[in-house]
Scaffold this motif. Structure first.
Motif, PDB file in Angstrom:
ATOM      1  N   SER A  13      44.854  37.787  31.482  1.00 41.84           N
ATOM      2  CA  SER A  13      45.310  38.521  30.303  1.00 41.84           C
ATOM      3  C   SER A  13      44.156  39.335  29.734  1.00 41.84           C
ATOM      4  CB  SER A  13      45.828  37.564  29.226  1.00 41.84           C
ATOM      5  OG  SER A  13      47.018  36.921  29.671  1.00 41.84           O
ATOM      6  N   LYS A  14      44.490  40.528  29.266  1.00 40.25           N
ATOM      7  CA  LYS A  14      43.501  41.386  28.611  1.00 40.25           C
ATOM      8  C   LYS A  14      44.173  42.048  27.420  1.00 40.25           C
ATOM      9  CE  LYS A  14      39.950  44.055  27.753  1.00 40.25           C
ATOM     10  NZ  LYS A  14      38.746  43.493  27.117  1.00 40.25           N
ATOM     11  N   GLN A  15      43.618  41.787  26.236  1.00 39.70           N
ATOM     12  CA  GLN A  15      44.180  42.421  25.042  1.00 39.70           C
ATOM     13  C   GLN A  15      43.074  43.169  24.302  1.00 39.70           C
ATOM     14  OE1 GLN A  15      45.336  38.515  23.353  1.00 39.70           O
ATOM     15  NE2 GLN A  15      44.430  39.225  21.414  1.00 39.70           N
ATOM     16  N   TYR A  16      43.480  44.239  23.649  1.00 36.24           N
ATOM     17  CA  TYR A  16      42.571  45.006  22.811  1.00 36.24           C
ATOM     18  C   TYR A  16      43.006  44.785  21.367  1.00 36.24           C
ATOM     19  CZ  TYR A  16      41.520  47.250  27.264  1.00 36.24           C
ATOM     20  OH  TYR A  16      41.171  47.487  28.571  1.00 36.24           O
ATOM     21  N   GLY A  17      42.238  43.993  20.627  1.00 36.47           N
ATOM     22  CA  GLY A  17      42.619  43.620  19.271  1.00 36.47           C
ATOM     23  C   GLY A  17      42.723  42.114  19.156  1.00 36.47           C
ATOM     24  N   GLU A  18      42.698  41.638  17.928  1.00 38.18           N
ATOM     25  CA  GLU A  18      42.649  40.192  17.677  1.00 38.18           C
ATOM     26  C   GLU A  18      44.021  39.526  17.770  1.00 38.18           C
ATOM     27  OE1 GLU A  18      39.878  38.229  17.121  1.00 38.18           O
ATOM     28  OE2 GLU A  18      38.901  40.070  17.806  1.00 38.18           O
ATOM     29  N   GLY A  64      50.338  53.301  31.602  1.00 35.09           N
ATOM     30  CA  GLY A  64      50.277  52.328  30.508  1.00 35.09           C
ATOM     31  C   GLY A  64      50.834  50.965  30.850  1.00 35.09           C
ATOM     32  N   SER A  65      51.168  50.744  32.127  1.00 37.02           N
ATOM     33  CA  SER A  65      51.759  49.450  32.512  1.00 37.02           C
ATOM     34  C   SER A  65      50.715  48.354  32.717  1.00 37.02           C
ATOM     35  CB  SER A  65      52.588  49.617  33.793  1.00 37.02           C
ATOM     36  OG  SER A  65      51.759  50.018  34.872  1.00 37.02           O
ATOM     37  N   GLY A  66      49.435  48.735  32.750  1.00 37.24           N
ATOM     38  CA  GLY A  66      48.380  47.732  32.922  1.00 37.24           C
ATOM     39  C   GLY A  66      47.715  47.749  34.281  1.00 37.24           C
ATOM     40  N   LYS A  67      48.127  48.659  35.162  1.00 41.74           N
ATOM     41  CA  LYS A  67      47.595  48.691  36.538  1.00 41.74           C
ATOM     42  C   LYS A  67      46.074  48.904  36.562  1.00 41.74           C
ATOM     43  CE  LYS A  67      49.807  52.370  37.967  1.00 41.74           C
ATOM     44  NZ  LYS A  67      50.267  52.946  36.682  1.00 41.74           N
ATOM     45  N   SER A  68      45.636  49.953  35.870  1.00 42.54           N
ATOM     46  CA  SER A  68      44.210  50.293  35.907  1.00 42.54           C
ATOM     47  C   SER A  68      43.368  49.270  35.154  1.00 42.54           C
ATOM     48  CB  SER A  68      43.968  51.692  35.337  1.00 42.54           C
ATOM     49  OG  SER A  68      44.449  52.666  36.248  1.00 42.54           O
ATOM     50  N   THR A  69      43.914  48.712  34.072  1.00 46.37           N
ATOM     51  CA  THR A  69      43.194  47.647  33.347  1.00 46.37           C
ATOM     52  C   THR A  69      42.985  46.450  34.254  1.00 46.37           C
ATOM     53  OG1 THR A  69      44.121  48.353  31.232  1.00 46.37           O
ATOM     54  CG2 THR A  69      43.255  46.115  31.336  1.00 46.37           C
ATOM     55  N   GLU A  78      35.851  45.632  32.839  1.00 49.42           N
ATOM     56  CA  GLU A  78      36.431  45.134  31.592  1.00 49.42           C
ATOM     57  C   GLU A  78      36.238  43.613  31.558  1.00 49.42           C
ATOM     58  OE1 GLU A  78      37.858  46.695  29.109  1.00 49.42           O
ATOM     59  OE2 GLU A  78      38.667  48.591  29.840  1.00 49.42           O
ATOM     60  N   THR A  79      35.997  43.064  30.369  1.00 47.20           N
ATOM     61  CA  THR A  79      35.925  41.610  30.208  1.00 47.20           C
ATOM     62  C   THR A  79      37.322  41.106  29.845  1.00 47.20           C
ATOM     63  OG1 THR A  79      33.675  41.803  29.393  1.00 47.20           O
ATOM     64  CG2 THR A  79      34.792  39.727  28.967  1.00 47.20           C
ATOM     65  N   ILE A  80      37.815  40.165  30.622  1.00 49.97           N
ATOM     66  CA  ILE A  80      39.185  39.704  30.385  1.00 49.97           C
ATOM     67  C   ILE A  80      39.246  38.812  29.146  1.00 49.97           C
ATOM     68  CG2 ILE A  80      39.728  39.833  32.843  1.00 49.97           C
ATOM     69  CD1 ILE A  80      39.788  36.711  32.807  1.00 49.97           C
ATOM     70  N   THR A  81      40.430  38.675  28.568  1.00 47.04           N
ATOM     71  CA  THR A  81      40.640  37.802  27.414  1.00 47.04           C
ATOM     72  C   THR A  81      40.788  36.352  27.877  1.00 47.04           C
ATOM     73  OG1 THR A  81      41.742  39.632  26.299  1.00 47.04           O
ATOM     74  CG2 THR A  81      42.056  37.445  25.353  1.00 47.04           C
ATOM     75  N   ASN A 190      28.558  47.863  52.144  1.00 46.10           N
ATOM     76  CA  ASN A 190      28.115  46.481  52.393  1.00 46.10           C
ATOM     77  C   ASN A 190      29.198  45.618  53.037  1.00 46.10           C
ATOM     78  OD1 ASN A 190      25.549  46.946  51.272  1.00 46.10           O
ATOM     79  ND2 ASN A 190      26.383  46.723  49.220  1.00 46.10           N
ATOM     80  N   ASN A 191      30.132  46.270  53.729  1.00 48.53           N
ATOM     81  CA  ASN A 191      31.226  45.540  54.401  1.00 48.53           C
ATOM     82  C   ASN A 191      31.947  44.569  53.474  1.00 48.53           C
ATOM     83  OD1 ASN A 191      30.821  46.642  57.057  1.00 48.53           O
ATOM     84  ND2 ASN A 191      28.965  45.409  57.153  1.00 48.53           N
ATOM     85  N   PRO A 192      32.468  45.046  52.339  1.00 52.59           N
ATOM     86  CA  PRO A 192      33.126  44.111  51.419  1.00 52.59           C
ATOM     87  C   PRO A 192      34.430  43.587  52.006  1.00 52.59           C
ATOM     88  CG  PRO A 192      33.591  46.359  50.742  1.00 52.59           C
ATOM     89  CD  PRO A 192      32.615  46.450  51.886  1.00 52.59           C
ATOM     90  N   PRO A 193      34.733  42.301  51.804  1.00 59.09           N
ATOM     91  CA  PRO A 193      36.021  41.779  52.283  1.00 59.09           C
ATOM     92  C   PRO A 193      37.202  42.283  51.454  1.00 59.09           C
ATOM     93  CG  PRO A 193      34.719  40.035  51.259  1.00 59.09           C
ATOM     94  CD  PRO A 193      33.838  41.239  51.307  1.00 59.09           C
ATOM     95  N   VAL A 194      36.923  42.741  50.209  1.00 57.84           N
ATOM     96  CA  VAL A 194      38.006  43.209  49.330  1.00 57.84           C
ATOM     97  C   VAL A 194      37.663  44.607  48.803  1.00 57.84           C
ATOM     98  CG1 VAL A 194      39.300  42.799  47.197  1.00 57.84           C
ATOM     99  CG2 VAL A 194      38.599  40.857  48.614  1.00 57.84           C
ATOM    100  N   LEU A 195      38.623  45.530  48.982  1.00 56.30           N
ATOM    101  CA  LEU A 195      38.445  46.907  48.509  1.00 56.30           C
ATOM    102  C   LEU A 195      39.531  47.220  47.479  1.00 56.30           C
ATOM    103  CD1 LEU A 195      36.735  49.495  48.983  1.00 56.30           C
ATOM    104  CD2 LEU A 195      38.392  50.170  50.723  1.00 56.30           C
ATOM    105  N   LEU A 196      39.120  47.735  46.323  1.00 58.57           N
ATOM    106  CA  LEU A 196      40.046  48.088  45.239  1.00 58.57           C
ATOM    107  C   LEU A 196      40.160  49.600  45.174  1.00 58.57           C
ATOM    108  CD1 LEU A 196      38.458  45.707  42.546  1.00 58.57           C
ATOM    109  CD2 LEU A 196      40.367  45.183  44.081  1.00 58.57           C
ATOM    110  N   LEU A 197      41.382  50.131  45.214  1.00 60.98           N
ATOM    111  CA  LEU A 197      41.594  51.584  45.186  1.00 60.98           C
ATOM    112  C   LEU A 197      42.545  51.935  44.053  1.00 60.98           C
ATOM    113  CD1 LEU A 197      42.047  50.844  48.705  1.00 60.98           C
ATOM    114  CD2 LEU A 197      40.873  53.002  48.473  1.00 60.98           C
ATOM    115  N   ASP A 198      42.034  52.672  43.067  1.00 59.02           N
ATOM    116  CA  ASP A 198      42.811  52.959  41.859  1.00 59.02           C
ATOM    117  C   ASP A 198      43.243  54.426  41.841  1.00 59.02           C
ATOM    118  OD1 ASP A 198      44.019  52.860  39.411  1.00 59.02           O
ATOM    119  OD2 ASP A 198      42.177  52.699  38.239  1.00 59.02           O
TER     120      ASP A 198
END
Length: 278
Positions: A13-18, A64-69, A78-81, A190-198
């Protein structure tokens, strides 16, 4: 014995605000993923999934669905909540990567994860040569052999179809498609085992998009890297992804084999998404 996922994410979960009494406990008072009372945005809400070795996982959803976050959270931009994440290639998949120190997170980014951003300016130093950009990630991972890094950089530029006579040129002189290919080369250094493509094909001409997608598919086939591909374009997901997650308002609303999700969508939003393209 079941195969261990290369990446496991639970209840991220990631929220912006208290948050406030209207939204913290039930989140039923939200407008989409936004609290009109305290203005808190719930960008990701209890997101859980597994990624297996050699698999391409697609993530689709409207803006705005949260994909990039989600992607930024996985790459520690980003630091997750709250939530947990485990990588099979880090501490045997037994340590929650999100609770590690910043130093360890940097090491995970440098050794285990590769990231290709929608905006190449986030992933590349535009005034450095392409060669230096690729070497930078290797240096960050502790490589100090100049000749070795140079050879690896040339090898990767060749793999992503950047003419070697342009290797000393800065990416700011390149087209959007070439910048994305340099980003891919850097992410692979560096031959990463996981690649993230946004959203890597957003804003590119159709013919250039096709080249970049072919390259991604070829790299995945040859290197058996696990990939997470985020796109709002279902054609991209259909071409690349083995399985697909559909996100809406920060939550996963549907997931399954890509063909199954796109041919027989169950959720009303996914149906609208698919049928809008027919």
């Amino acid at each position: 014995m079941l195969e261990q996922p290369v990446l496991t994410v639970r209840n991220l979960s990631k929220q912006y605000g208290e948050g406030c009494e209207h939204c913290v406990d039930t989140q039923t008072q939200l407008e989409k993923n936004y609290c009109p009372v305290c203005k808190t945005i719930y960008a990701c809400r209890d997101v859980s999934f597994d990624l297996y070795r050699g698999e391409i996982l697609g993530i689709v959803g409207e803006s705005g669905s949260g994909k990039s976050t989600l992607m930024k959270s996985l790459y520690f931009d980003e630091t997750i909540t709250s939530g947990e994440g485990y990588l099979a290639d880090y501490e045997n998949g037994e340590t929650n990567i999100f609770t590690e120190s910043n130093q360890m997170k940097r090491a995970i980014r440098n050794d285990i994860l590769g990231m290709v951003y929608q905006n190449p300016m986030l992933g590349l130093k535009m005034n450095f040569s392409s060669l230096s950009n690729i070497a930078e990630k290797q240096i960050a991972a502790g490589n100090r052999h100049v000749r070795q890094m140079e050879n690896r950089s040339y090898e990767l530029l060749e793999r992503v179809n950047i003419p070697l006579h342009r290797s000393k040129e800065a990416p700011k002189n390149f087209s959007g498609g070439m910048q994305q290919r340099v980003q891919i080369a850097k992410a692979l250094s560096n031959n990463p085992p996981v690649l993230l493509l946004d959203e890597v094909t957003t804003g590119l001409d159709l013919s250039v998009q096709a080249d970049v997608l072919d390259l991604i598919k070829q790299i995945q086939r040859e290197l058996q890297i696990s990939m997470i591909v985020v796109s709002h374009d279902l054609a991209v997901i259909r071409m690349l992804a083995d399985r697909t997650i559909v996100m809406l308002n920060g939550q996963i609303i549907e997931h399954g084999l890509t063909d199954q999700v796109l041919e027989d969508p169950q959720h009303k939003f996914t149906q609208q998404l698919v049928y809008s393209l027919l």
